[in-house]
Enzyme design. Structure first.
Site, PDB file in Angstrom:
ATOM      1  N   ASP A  37     -29.158  -1.408 -13.275  1.00  0.00           N
ATOM      2  CA  ASP A  37     -29.491  -1.870 -11.923  1.00  0.00           C
ATOM      3  C   ASP A  37     -28.675  -3.090 -11.486  1.00  0.00           C
ATOM      4  OD1 ASP A  37     -30.644  -3.567 -13.677  1.00  0.00           O
ATOM      5  OD2 ASP A  37     -32.619  -3.622 -12.719  1.00  0.00           O
ATOM      6  N   HIS A 240       1.807  -6.428 -12.925  1.00  0.00           N
ATOM      7  CA  HIS A 240       0.374  -6.556 -12.624  1.00  0.00           C
ATOM      8  C   HIS A 240      -0.426  -7.011 -13.848  1.00  0.00           C
ATOM      9  CE1 HIS A 240       0.906  -3.659  -8.982  1.00  0.00           C
ATOM     10  NE2 HIS A 240       1.271  -4.889  -8.715  1.00  0.00           N
ATOM     11  N   ASP A 257       0.013 -15.573  -9.959  1.00  0.00           N
ATOM     12  CA  ASP A 257      -0.123 -14.907  -8.665  1.00  0.00           C
ATOM     13  C   ASP A 257      -1.619 -14.891  -8.378  1.00  0.00           C
ATOM     14  OD1 ASP A 257      -0.226 -13.206  -6.490  1.00  0.00           O
ATOM     15  OD2 ASP A 257       1.218 -11.759  -7.316  1.00  0.00           O
ATOM     16  N   ASP A 268      -2.392 -15.092  -0.639  1.00  0.00           N
ATOM     17  CA  ASP A 268      -1.684 -14.421  -1.731  1.00  0.00           C
ATOM     18  C   ASP A 268      -0.454 -15.258  -2.078  1.00  0.00           C
ATOM     19  OD1 ASP A 268      -0.515 -12.660  -3.481  1.00  0.00           O
ATOM     20  OD2 ASP A 268      -0.133 -11.079  -2.005  1.00  0.00           O
ATOM     21  N   HIS A 347      10.574  -4.599  -7.306  1.00  0.00           N
ATOM     22  CA  HIS A 347       9.556  -4.429  -6.258  1.00  0.00           C
ATOM     23  C   HIS A 347      10.112  -4.851  -4.911  1.00  0.00           C
ATOM     24  CE1 HIS A 347       8.617  -8.786  -6.229  1.00  0.00           C
ATOM     25  NE2 HIS A 347       8.583  -8.740  -7.540  1.00  0.00           N
ATOM     26  N   HIS A 351       4.436  -7.647   1.983  1.00  0.00           N
ATOM     27  CA  HIS A 351       3.468  -6.689   2.530  1.00  0.00           C
ATOM     28  C   HIS A 351       2.683  -7.389   3.624  1.00  0.00           C
ATOM     29  CE1 HIS A 351       0.550  -8.896   0.035  1.00  0.00           C
ATOM     30  NE2 HIS A 351       1.420  -8.795  -0.956  1.00  0.00           N
ATOM     31  N   HIS A 358      -3.241  -6.335   0.706  1.00  0.00           N
ATOM     32  CA  HIS A 358      -2.188  -5.441   1.227  1.00  0.00           C
ATOM     33  C   HIS A 358      -2.773  -4.880   2.510  1.00  0.00           C
ATOM     34  CE1 HIS A 358      -0.307  -4.855  -3.040  1.00  0.00           C
ATOM     35  NE2 HIS A 358      -0.216  -6.078  -2.588  1.00  0.00           N
ATOM     36  N   GLU A 382       7.971 -12.405  -1.091  1.00  0.00           N
ATOM     37  CA  GLU A 382       7.787 -12.610  -2.522  1.00  0.00           C
ATOM     38  C   GLU A 382       8.866 -11.982  -3.411  1.00  0.00           C
ATOM     39  OE1 GLU A 382       4.466 -10.308  -4.172  1.00  0.00           O
ATOM     40  OE2 GLU A 382       3.886  -9.742  -2.154  1.00  0.00           O
ATOM     41  N   TYR A 386      12.945 -10.582 -13.202  1.00  0.00           N
ATOM     42  CA  TYR A 386      12.222 -10.357 -14.456  1.00  0.00           C
ATOM     43  C   TYR A 386      13.207  -9.873 -15.514  1.00  0.00           C
ATOM     44  CZ  TYR A 386       8.859 -10.185 -10.667  1.00  0.00           C
ATOM     45  OH  TYR A 386       8.166 -10.484  -9.522  1.00  0.00           O
ATOM     46  N   ARG A 403       8.478 -15.200  -9.930  1.00  0.00           N
ATOM     47  CA  ARG A 403       8.216 -14.710  -8.570  1.00  0.00           C
ATOM     48  C   ARG A 403       7.774 -15.916  -7.761  1.00  0.00           C
ATOM     49  NH1 ARG A 403       5.402 -10.781  -9.760  1.00  0.00           N
ATOM     50  NH2 ARG A 403       3.250 -11.422  -9.418  1.00  0.00           N
ATOM     51  N   GLU A 405       6.032 -16.574  -4.049  1.00  0.00           N
ATOM     52  CA  GLU A 405       5.408 -15.831  -2.947  1.00  0.00           C
ATOM     53  C   GLU A 405       4.701 -16.763  -1.985  1.00  0.00           C
ATOM     54  OE1 GLU A 405       2.200 -13.210  -4.175  1.00  0.00           O
ATOM     55  OE2 GLU A 405       2.402 -12.055  -2.322  1.00  0.00           O
TER      56      GLU A 405
HETATM   57 MG    MG Z   1       0.684 -11.918  -4.944  1.00  0.00          MG
HETATM   58 MG    MG Z   2       1.658 -10.152  -2.564  1.00  0.00          MG
END
Ligand code: MG
Ligand code: MG
Length: 436
Positions: A37, A240, A257, A268, A347, A351, A358, A382, A386, A403, A405
């Site tokens: 529950d 990710h 991130d 973000d 990538h 976005h 996103h 961003e 890598y 990265r 961003e």
């Molecule tokens: Mg991000």
């Molecule tokens: Mg992003």
């Protein structure tokens, strides 16, 4: 910030205008059971929230366009017993009084009233395929109406995906939305600063994640906007990564991130910085390259420029850097053509951003051309780099994942970077970490 109920009402009026005629059905998200529950933390559906400002589960909005337009909410009843356990409910009368719907009814009456709202309407604006439970329910109402065909009742014969219209509306942020997004970004930027001051060799990634959660909630954000990525060293090369359970090592970089959700709106931000507080010269080389590619991309976010222009600008800087540092071979044109840069940058550069991290909105028009930036669109920028260990790559670059961003809003002549509170030059980062 106080909810601007007038703006939500205006959005409903705009949708009525766009529909012209027919009935739209926009349900909120179902509650999800985690085990027995216990539920997962509840998050309303973004389309539903965009039109209603209503956060309670078990709700659905009907919008009727045409000669007699009206908005009708179905929601949970007031229930003193349940409210003792689960908290306050507006109930239909409260929803009309506070949120400005024309009518509201108990969700228990939905199956009785919904077919009447659908009867004799030519168009149904609904997003089939988004949620099976609601699809079955809407189909059952339509079938009920079909069974009454001999009484002269007609069934909508045209189905339009209501999300198409809402995506277009959501793409342009209002002053009210931009203000919330600035605030959401400021909280996330503060959390990144906090992390830079906190980090030192020997800590665990999850200890850094905890700093983010602490700062988000402390500042009034309702939740993280997505699972935070706290990735030391090689982990940063997993795009990710979110195990967040490794030890931070002296000499490695840390990529974070992480952003929060404030009043429905996501921030973000990604920052990458040295765990020791000082970049090595190889780290600095690649970092400065990514930072320059981000600056080139941000300079291409302006009205009448197309969606892919920032990506192309970032790629141009990155590809030249990859060649200079011996990561890629050939001329910039050859590297672009062959796609060999994808080993290090796989990538895209951003976005849409808004209620969803996103966010809603098409990236190309119907003819397949990239979308053109217009004032009040919000997006991320961003780029990254890598480098996983490989014989073909200079060893001093191994296990560097970077990265950077930021979140930007298109203005009349360029864009506003709403995440600038998070330090990103080598000087700013090293200075902040040394002072800590
Ligand atoms: Mg991000
Ligand atoms: Mg992003």
């Amino acid at each position: 910030m106080a909810i601007n109920f007038d703006e939500f009402s205006l959005r409903r009026q705009r949708l009525i205008k766009v529909m012209g005629e027919g009935v739209a059905i926009i349900p909120t998200s179902p509650e999800l059971i985690r085990n027995r529950d216990s539920h997962y933390p509840y998050r309303f559906d973004s389309y539903f929230y965009y039109l209603s400002a209503f956060k309670e589960p078990e709700s659905v909005l009907f919008i009727i366009a045409g000669a007699h337009p009206k908005t009708v909410l179905f929601c949970r009843d007031k229930d003193m017993e349940r409210e003792i356990w689960d908290g306050f409910r507006y109930g239909p009368a409260g929803a009309v009084a506070e949120f400005g719907f024309d009518e509201a009814y108990s969700i228990a009456k939905l199956d009785e009233i919904a077919p009447k709202l659908l009867a004799n309407q030519e168009k149904l604006f609904y997003s089939f395929g988004a949620e099976t439970g609601w699809d079955l329910r809407v189909n059952s109402w339509l079938n009920h109406l079909r069974s009454q065909a001999r009484t002269g009742t007609s069934v909508p014969d045209e189905v339009v995906d209501v999300r198409k219209h809402l995506d277009e509306m959501r793409l342009y942020k209002s002053a009210y939305e931009i203000e919330i997004m600035r605030h959401s970004s400021a909280i996330a930027a503060g959390a990144h600063q906090r992390a830079m001051k906190f980090v030192k060799p020997g800590l665990m990634e999850y200890e850094v994640e905890a700093e983010f959660l602490h700062e988000f909630y402390r500042c009034g954000a309702q939740s993280p906007a997505y699972a935070s990525i706290v990735a030391g060293g090689r982990n940063a090369c997993t795009l990710h990564y979110n195990l967040n359970n490794a030890k931070l090592c002296d000499g490695d970089l840390l990529l974070i991130d992480a952003g929060c959700e404030l009043d429905g709106y996501a921030s973000d931000i990604t920052r990458t910085f040295p765990i020791s507080g000082k970049f090595s010269s190889a780290q600095k080389d690649l970092y400065e390259m990514v930072l320059a590619s981000q600056a080139a991309a941000i300079a291409k976010v302006l009205p009448d420029e197309h969606w892919n222009a920032p990506h192309e600008a970032a790629l141009d800087v990155l590809i030249r850097g990859f060649i200079d540092f011996g990561l890629c071979k050939g001329s910039p044109e050859e590297v672009l053509e062959s796609g060999s840069y994808r080993q290090f940058y796989m990538h895209r550069t951003g976005h849409w951003l808004g209620l969803d991290v996103h966010d809603a909105g098409e990236y190309k028009d119907k003819q397949g051309n990239w979308r053109i930036f217009k004032k009040d669109m919000a997006l991320t920028v961003e780029p990254g780099c890598y480098v996983v260990p490989s014989d073909k790559v200079p060893k001093h670059f191994w296990n560097i994942g970077i990265r950077i961003e930021d979140d930007v809003v298109v203005t009349e002549s360029g864009c506003e970077v709403i995440t600038k509170g998070a330090p990103k030059t080598v000087f700013e980062i090293e200075e902040l970490m040394q002072d800590a």
